[in-house]
Design an enzyme around this catalytic site. Sequence first.
Site, PDB file in Angstrom:
ATOM      1  N   ALA A 148       0.822  -1.209   0.000  1.00 13.25           N
ATOM      2  CA  ALA A 148       0.000   0.000   0.000  1.00 13.25           C
ATOM      3  C   ALA A 148       0.858   1.262   0.000  1.00 13.25           C
ATOM      4  CB  ALA A 148      -0.935  -0.009   1.210  1.00 13.25           C
ATOM      5  N   GLU A 149       1.844   1.299   0.885  1.00 12.33           N
ATOM      6  CA  GLU A 149       2.669   2.501   1.005  1.00 12.33           C
ATOM      7  C   GLU A 149       3.555   2.691  -0.221  1.00 12.33           C
ATOM      8  OE1 GLU A 149       1.514   0.781   4.872  1.00 12.33           O
ATOM      9  OE2 GLU A 149       2.717  -0.022   3.219  1.00 12.33           O
ATOM     10  N   ASN A 200       2.885   1.661  -3.247  1.00  8.01           N
ATOM     11  CA  ASN A 200       2.025   2.098  -4.349  1.00  8.01           C
ATOM     12  C   ASN A 200       1.886   3.617  -4.341  1.00  8.01           C
ATOM     13  OD1 ASN A 200       1.559  -0.578  -5.038  1.00  8.01           O
ATOM     14  ND2 ASN A 200      -0.446  -0.677  -4.044  1.00  8.01           N
ATOM     15  N   ARG A 240       3.788 -13.320   4.382  1.00  8.50           N
ATOM     16  CA  ARG A 240       4.538 -12.184   4.927  1.00  8.50           C
ATOM     17  C   ARG A 240       4.873 -12.337   6.410  1.00  8.50           C
ATOM     18  NH1 ARG A 240      -0.230  -7.783   4.454  1.00  8.50           N
ATOM     19  NH2 ARG A 240       1.536  -6.395   4.052  1.00  8.50           N
ATOM     20  N   LYS A 287     -14.167   7.433   0.851  1.00  6.31           N
ATOM     21  CA  LYS A 287     -14.194   6.860  -0.488  1.00  6.31           C
ATOM     22  C   LYS A 287     -15.472   6.035  -0.669  1.00  6.31           C
ATOM     23  CE  LYS A 287     -10.220   5.232   0.670  1.00  6.31           C
ATOM     24  NZ  LYS A 287      -8.925   4.528   0.793  1.00  6.31           N
ATOM     25  N   LEU A 288     -16.168   6.284  -1.774  1.00  5.06           N
ATOM     26  CA  LEU A 288     -17.463   5.646  -2.017  1.00  5.06           C
ATOM     27  C   LEU A 288     -17.453   4.766  -3.259  1.00  5.06           C
ATOM     28  CD1 LEU A 288     -19.660   8.816  -1.292  1.00  5.06           C
ATOM     29  CD2 LEU A 288     -19.054   6.969   0.298  1.00  5.06           C
ATOM     30  N   GLY A 346      -5.473  -1.652  -5.210  1.00  9.30           N
ATOM     31  CA  GLY A 346      -4.667  -0.469  -5.483  1.00  9.30           C
ATOM     32  C   GLY A 346      -5.461   0.779  -5.790  1.00  9.30           C
ATOM     33  N   ASP A 364      -5.107   3.323  -3.027  1.00  8.09           N
ATOM     34  CA  ASP A 364      -3.770   3.929  -3.029  1.00  8.09           C
ATOM     35  C   ASP A 364      -3.682   4.992  -4.124  1.00  8.09           C
ATOM     36  OD1 ASP A 364      -3.066   2.098  -1.015  1.00  8.09           O
ATOM     37  OD2 ASP A 364      -2.469   0.606  -2.506  1.00  8.09           O
TER      38      ASP A 364
END
Length: 314
Positions: free
Chosen positions: A38-39, A41, A110, A230-231, A260, A263
């Site tokens: 995530a970071e 990206n 991970r 975010k929708l 993604g 992001d």
Amino acid sequence: MSHTLDVVTFGEAMMLLVADQPGPLEQARGFSKRTAGAETNVAIGLSRLGNKVGWASRLGDDSMGRYLLAEMQGEGIDCSHVVSAATQRTGLQFKGRVTDGSDPPVEYHRKGSAASQMQLSDIDEDWLRSARHLHGTGVFAAISANCFEVSQRAMNLMRTAGRTVSFDPNLRPVLWPSTEEMRTRINTLADGADWIFPGLSEGQLLTRRDTPEEIARYYCERGAKAVVIKLGADGAYYDTGDEQGYVPGCPVASVVDTVGAGDGFAVGVISAKLEGLSWRKAVERGSWIGSRAVQVLGDTEGLPTRQELEQAGY
């Protein structure tokens, strides 16, 4: 004050293997290699738009770690605070391919990764404060107790120094021992951010509120300077305390891969605000980049260059 960097972020990068054909992961025989995280990206997206970006992390000194480091350096990202540890290993992720627009199956390997072993001593305070802005997510904070401490410490350092901090909850329930602990910990981090970007379902879980307006108000009352909900295809709702509004989503011909998209949205909002644009313009840019992200297979292939951004009018 002049700044060496525009944005810094801490986070885990993983080597991503994407199935070449639709179907269950266990039946896939061919894969394409890409980056994931995530970071990272967000770091890649911001760098492509011309921002000076720094990324701090740990990788294993293995083929996967060397691949990821080379990819990030190739994007123009400052990786001077990425440690390659000979005794640790790099995280790996498999992702399936879908054709119906649904979320693809994802499998993570991970646990015990090099990034999960980052410590407070990995924070270079002078390097951190050389940036204008810090972006964090709930993913890195969830992979180990010490990574949560690193996230919280970095956010506190930047706010104390008068820098701006953004935070995407990016919930990963499987990484937390319970929903209640996830809610408590993520909200603790959100309290240390200026700008918060939850998805609607994430906001509902974290705040126990139902509507975008109620969720945004919850965080504004706790000290956030701006909250953007975010929708999905419906766009986003933003609240800065003084200004509120809905921004429609950008239509897409077909959804290829939803991973993604959030992001990409963060890339749009952060880059626009660092350029001094209004919150409405920032959310519009975020929605546009998010719409590009869902139309391609990988996590970063849809992130635009500065030229592509300007040609699109954002």
